[in-house]
Every structure is written in structure tokens, then in C-alpha cells.
Design a protein around this motif. Sequence first.
Motif, mmCIF file in Angstrom:
data_model
loop_
_atom_site.group_PDB
_atom_site.id
_atom_site.type_symbol
_atom_site.label_atom_id
_atom_site.label_comp_id
_atom_site.label_asym_id
_atom_site.label_seq_id
_atom_site.Cartn_x
_atom_site.Cartn_y
_atom_site.Cartn_z
ATOM 1 N N GLN A 1 29.894 -24.969 54.121
ATOM 2 C CA GLN A 1 29.525 -23.499 54.700
ATOM 3 C C GLN A 1 28.117 -23.527 54.696
ATOM 4 O OE1 GLN A 1 30.285 -20.076 52.045
ATOM 5 N NE2 GLN A 1 30.911 -18.895 53.991
ATOM 6 N N TYR B 1 35.103 -28.743 51.994
ATOM 7 C CA TYR B 1 34.725 -27.840 53.089
ATOM 8 C C TYR B 1 33.058 -27.772 52.779
ATOM 9 C CZ TYR B 1 39.475 -26.466 54.609
ATOM 10 O OH TYR B 1 40.576 -26.467 55.232
ATOM 11 N N LEU C 1 36.003 -28.034 57.598
ATOM 12 C CA LEU C 1 36.658 -29.060 56.707
ATOM 13 C C LEU C 1 35.733 -30.195 57.044
ATOM 14 C CD1 LEU C 1 38.769 -30.197 55.111
ATOM 15 C CD2 LEU C 1 39.998 -30.884 57.194
ATOM 16 N N TYR D 1 39.356 -34.940 53.538
ATOM 17 C CA TYR D 1 40.196 -34.569 52.576
ATOM 18 C C TYR D 1 40.899 -35.898 52.091
ATOM 19 C CZ TYR D 1 43.527 -36.085 56.181
ATOM 20 O OH TYR D 1 44.368 -36.650 57.194
ATOM 21 N N PHE E 1 40.272 -22.545 46.154
ATOM 22 C CA PHE E 1 39.095 -22.991 46.204
ATOM 23 C C PHE E 1 38.221 -22.840 45.028
ATOM 24 C CE2 PHE E 1 38.419 -23.550 50.869
ATOM 25 C CZ PHE E 1 39.667 -22.855 51.336
ATOM 26 N N GLY E 2 37.375 -23.693 44.897
ATOM 27 C CA GLY E 2 36.252 -23.710 43.792
ATOM 28 C C GLY E 2 35.213 -22.583 44.110
ATOM 29 N N ARG E 3 34.400 -22.281 43.333
ATOM 30 C CA ARG E 3 33.205 -21.428 43.769
ATOM 31 C C ARG E 3 32.281 -21.745 44.653
ATOM 32 N NH1 ARG E 3 31.362 -17.559 38.733
ATOM 33 N NH2 ARG E 3 33.608 -16.893 37.989
ATOM 34 N N TYR F 1 40.408 -31.057 49.214
ATOM 35 C CA TYR F 1 39.747 -30.917 50.314
ATOM 36 C C TYR F 1 38.230 -30.751 49.953
ATOM 37 C CZ TYR F 1 44.312 -29.708 52.489
ATOM 38 O OH TYR F 1 45.184 -29.609 52.839
ATOM 39 N N GLY G 1 25.887 -17.969 56.919
ATOM 40 C CA GLY G 1 26.010 -17.012 58.089
ATOM 41 C C GLY G 1 27.454 -17.558 58.824
ATOM 42 N N ALA G 2 28.161 -18.612 58.324
ATOM 43 C CA ALA G 2 29.146 -19.155 59.162
ATOM 44 C C ALA G 2 30.452 -19.387 58.044
ATOM 45 C CB ALA G 2 28.934 -20.596 59.612
ATOM 46 N N GLY G 3 31.502 -19.600 58.742
ATOM 47 C CA GLY G 3 32.799 -19.758 57.877
ATOM 48 C C GLY G 3 32.832 -21.041 57.404
ATOM 49 N N LEU G 4 33.778 -21.492 56.631
ATOM 50 C CA LEU G 4 33.898 -22.965 56.052
ATOM 51 C C LEU G 4 34.491 -23.895 57.239
ATOM 52 C CD1 LEU G 4 34.123 -21.009 53.718
ATOM 53 C CD2 LEU G 4 35.438 -22.696 52.575
ATOM 54 N N PRO H 1 45.700 -22.927 49.527
ATOM 55 C CA PRO H 1 44.791 -23.431 48.681
ATOM 56 C C PRO H 1 44.069 -22.700 47.819
ATOM 57 C CG PRO H 1 43.954 -22.984 51.059
ATOM 58 C CD PRO H 1 45.355 -22.398 51.005
ATOM 59 N N PHE I 1 32.509 -26.637 49.264
ATOM 60 C CA PHE I 1 33.762 -26.140 48.231
ATOM 61 C C PHE I 1 34.803 -27.189 48.360
ATOM 62 C CE2 PHE I 1 33.050 -21.715 48.091
ATOM 63 C CZ PHE I 1 32.145 -21.236 49.119
#
Lengths: 112, 115
Positions: free
Chosen positions: A37, A35, A45, A48, A102-104, A33, A40-43, A100, A88
Amino acid sequence: GEDVEQSLFLSVREGDSSVINCTYTDSSSTYLYWYKQEPGAGLQLLTYIFSNMDMKQDQRLTVLLNKKDKHLSLRIADTQTGDSAIYFCAEIDLGGSYIPTFGRGTSLIVHP
Amino acid sequence: GAGVSQSPSNKVTEKGKDVELRCDPISGHTALYWYRQSLGQGLEFLIYFQGNSAPDKSGLPSDRFSAERTGGSVSTLTIQRTQQEDSAVYLCASSRDSSSYNEQFFGPGTRLTVL
């Protein structure tokens, strides 16, 4: 266990293409996947790909998968300032848990 | 439709205090995840709920961390006796189920600062 690696920063000029790279260690069937970001927000998608595919294209986004090298890339064509965000890479091992890895994250900075 | 919501959006607390973070997943989503995002780090998995199954707690960093999910919907992450290293953004995500595709929908996160 699985490991996902990404470079931390990428700077591009507006209008150029951006290529964000990711490597992973899992060798079994997997979903991979990308993603995004924003501050100030979430991730969210973006796209994929399943491990039996080599490429997937969706408008300005192209995902390439090299299974031999376990290398995944995300290409953003005609990069805009609104694409500035953290990207990500993540994978899920279908032979394991559905958690999942996740990478950094890669911070993409688009400058005029 | 409503997405994943989290509250509070920001929490500042003193070292040693307990905190509770709340997550409201998308209605009908059976899977719920908690992650921690520290500066310069990726997403660190904390805990995973799937339906009525026992949660996967393998990511919780210490016994000061716990989480509940009531009625298969709202979840609360509790951190007891907070430490400065607990400062981070805590993200919640939900997905329709734990099927192979498994798109996760993330909330905006709770930024926790421990003084």
C-alpha cells in the motif's frame, strides 16, 4: 479464528535487502499473500504462495514459507526508495470463508 | 482497463449525521468486500458480497453500519448517526469470484472524518 501478526516498522538503506516477517495461526490449507500500500492508495497484490510451497521467487521478491513455524517472509532485494510503503501479510483459510485475514502492516522506510 | 473506484475520496461530516460511501467494482467481478483501515491498525473486515448469495455481515461493528449491492455491481456502505470513532479510511475490494486464488483488487479508499 485466524490471526496474522507482523512487526510494524522496518528501516533499510537503499540497495540493501529488506526482510518483512509475518506469522499466522491457521493450520489448514491456505493461501498467503503479500500486498503493498502506497500513500493515499489502496492495496496492490505483490505476490502469493500456497501452503504446499516453501518458496516463490518473482524478480526482486522472494517469499519463504515455514509451515512448521507458521512463518512467512518477504525479501526484497536491492531495495529502492520506491519500495517505501506499507506491506500487508494476509491469509485465506480454504476450509473456511473466503474472507482474508490481514496483518496490521509493516511500514518499510528506505533511506539513502 | 478501469479498476475499482470509490467515491467520495474524502468525506468530512458532523457527529450524528448519516454518510453513504460508494464502490464501483471491476466489471464482471462477483465478489465485493468492504474493509475499514484505522490509523495504526490493519484492515478490519466489514462485509462481503458474493454473487446473489446473502452477504456475510459478520464484520459490521454495529447496527449503524449497513451495505447494499445493487444488480451485482455497485455497492453502497451506509453509516448512520456517525460517531468520532467511525473516522477511518474505508476500502472496497473486488475479486473475480471467491475461488481459491482470489486476488483482490482494491479501490483507493474513502477517508471519513467525523468531527
